[in-house]
Design a protein around this motif. Structure first.
Motif, PDB file in Angstrom:
ATOM      1  N   TYR A 293       0.821  -1.212   0.000  1.00 24.56           N
ATOM      2  CA  TYR A 293       0.000   0.000   0.000  1.00 24.56           C
ATOM      3  C   TYR A 293       0.856   1.264   0.000  1.00 24.56           C
ATOM      4  N   ARG A 294       1.956   1.231   0.717  1.00 25.60           N
ATOM      5  CA  ARG A 294       2.813   2.427   0.815  1.00 25.60           C
ATOM      6  C   ARG A 294       3.466   2.771  -0.523  1.00 25.60           C
ATOM      7  N   ASP A 295       3.560   1.779  -1.447  1.00 32.27           N
ATOM      8  CA  ASP A 295       4.197   2.001  -2.743  1.00 32.27           C
ATOM      9  C   ASP A 295       3.217   2.383  -3.845  1.00 32.27           C
ATOM     10  N   ILE A 296       1.928   2.433  -3.542  1.00 35.77           N
ATOM     11  CA  ILE A 296       0.940   2.759  -4.573  1.00 35.77           C
ATOM     12  C   ILE A 296       1.101   4.216  -4.967  1.00 35.77           C
ATOM     13  N   LYS A 297       1.329   4.443  -6.271  1.00 33.63           N
ATOM     14  CA  LYS A 297       1.516   5.817  -6.749  1.00 33.63           C
ATOM     15  C   LYS A 297       0.262   6.375  -7.400  1.00 33.63           C
ATOM     16  N   SER A 298      -0.615   5.486  -7.891  1.00 40.16           N
ATOM     17  CA  SER A 298      -1.855   5.975  -8.492  1.00 40.16           C
ATOM     18  C   SER A 298      -2.939   4.912  -8.449  1.00 40.16           C
ATOM     19  N   ILE A 299      -4.151   5.395  -8.338  1.00 40.87           N
ATOM     20  CA  ILE A 299      -5.332   4.547  -8.469  1.00 40.87           C
ATOM     21  C   ILE A 299      -6.269   5.280  -9.421  1.00 40.87           C
ATOM     22  N   SER A 300      -6.818   4.547 -10.369  1.00 36.54           N
ATOM     23  CA  SER A 300      -7.639   5.207 -11.379  1.00 36.54           C
ATOM     24  C   SER A 300      -8.727   4.274 -11.880  1.00 36.54           C
ATOM     25  N   GLY A 301      -9.634   4.849 -12.659  1.00 39.70           N
ATOM     26  CA  GLY A 301     -10.699   4.078 -13.276  1.00 39.70           C
ATOM     27  C   GLY A 301     -11.859   3.827 -12.341  1.00 39.70           C
ATOM     28  N   GLY A 302     -12.963   3.432 -12.926  1.00 38.24           N
ATOM     29  CA  GLY A 302     -14.133   3.057 -12.158  1.00 38.24           C
ATOM     30  C   GLY A 302     -14.544   4.089 -11.137  1.00 38.24           C
ATOM     31  N   ILE A 303     -14.776   3.648  -9.940  1.00 35.59           N
ATOM     32  CA  ILE A 303     -15.243   4.527  -8.861  1.00 35.59           C
ATOM     33  C   ILE A 303     -14.183   5.560  -8.480  1.00 35.59           C
ATOM     34  N   PHE A 304     -12.914   5.240  -8.727  1.00 33.33           N
ATOM     35  CA  PHE A 304     -11.847   6.196  -8.419  1.00 33.33           C
ATOM     36  C   PHE A 304     -11.891   7.420  -9.332  1.00 33.33           C
ATOM     37  N   GLU A 305     -12.590   7.304 -10.465  1.00 30.98           N
ATOM     38  CA  GLU A 305     -12.704   8.416 -11.407  1.00 30.98           C
ATOM     39  C   GLU A 305     -14.102   9.016 -11.412  1.00 30.98           C
ATOM     40  N   GLY A 306     -14.936   8.609 -10.472  1.00 28.23           N
ATOM     41  CA  GLY A 306     -16.267   9.190 -10.381  1.00 28.23           C
ATOM     42  C   GLY A 306     -17.338   8.440 -11.153  1.00 28.23           C
ATOM     43  N   ARG A 307     -17.062   7.222 -11.607  1.00 30.27           N
ATOM     44  CA  ARG A 307     -18.066   6.408 -12.298  1.00 30.27           C
ATOM     45  C   ARG A 307     -18.552   5.319 -11.345  1.00 30.27           C
ATOM     46  N   LEU A 308     -19.750   4.833 -11.572  1.00 27.54           N
ATOM     47  CA  LEU A 308     -20.305   3.803 -10.689  1.00 27.54           C
ATOM     48  C   LEU A 308     -19.745   2.418 -10.977  1.00 27.54           C
ATOM     49  N   SER A 309     -19.228   2.205 -12.176  1.00 22.34           N
ATOM     50  CA  SER A 309     -18.696   0.888 -12.518  1.00 22.34           C
ATOM     51  C   SER A 309     -17.493   1.048 -13.437  1.00 22.34           C
ATOM     52  N   GLY A 310     -16.866  -0.073 -13.746  1.00 18.09           N
ATOM     53  CA  GLY A 310     -15.735  -0.051 -14.664  1.00 18.09           C
ATOM     54  C   GLY A 310     -14.504  -0.700 -14.069  1.00 18.09           C
TER      55      GLY A 310
END
Length: 166
Positions: free
Chosen positions: A94-111
């Motif tokens: 977890y400490r090495d995660i530099k980005s999270i994207s897509g789906g709910i992380f981008e404001g969409r309900l799915s994906g």
């Protein structure tokens, strides 16, 4: 420690759906190519069919590289196994995660959602259809860097405000 997996149907769909779609599109392409001599307007459906085949296969190869069917969320890390047609194990701290994207992380309900490790430059993708996806998302958000967390919470608040309006 919690294990997140997909149902049999979803696994089957993600693993072999591409073969079915590509086969249908190729069968559709044969008569179009034959009829193009009689009418040049058949070039348009040929191009559309080829684009569908291309984008379907492009998405499939993205899944092939980054999509584990089993994710174990532990206290310090995510352990990802059961990749498509390959046996490998990817560990993302977890400490090495530099980005999270897509789906709910981008404001969409799915994906498809993507988590990238900044130390090893490895990314994994997972779908909202994974069992206990909300727990997995909550675990990732609670363990990542504060800056990433703040960015993604804004996206989640946008979703909640959209849902409240409905």
């Amino acid at each position: 420690m919690e294990t997140h997996t997909y149902s049999f149907f979803i696994k089957f769909l993600y693993r072999y759906g591409n073969i079915f779609i590509t086969t249908l599109m190729l069968l559709n392409l044969v008569p179009l190519v034959i009829l193009v001599d009689k009418n040049t307007y058949f070039i348009i459906p040929i191009v559309i069919t080829l684009l569908i085949i291309y984008f379907t296969n492009k998405f499939y190869f993205l899944l092939y590289k980054t999509f584990p069917f089993k994710i174990i969320s532990e206290e310090e890390k995510l352990t990802c196994t059961d990749f498509m047609f390959r046996s490998k194990e990817v560990v993302i701290y977890y400490r090495d995660i530099k980005s999270i994207s897509g789906g709910i992380f981008e404001g969409r309900l799915s994906g498809i959602m993507k988590v990238c490790d900044g130390r090893t430059n490895i990314c994994i993708a997972f779908s909202h259809r994974i069992k206990n996806s909300t727990k997995l998302i909550a675990t990732i958000l609670s363990k990542v860097d504060k800056k990433i967390y703040d960015e993604k919470i804004e996206s989640l608040q946008k979703i909640s405000s959209k849902l409240r309006k409905k």
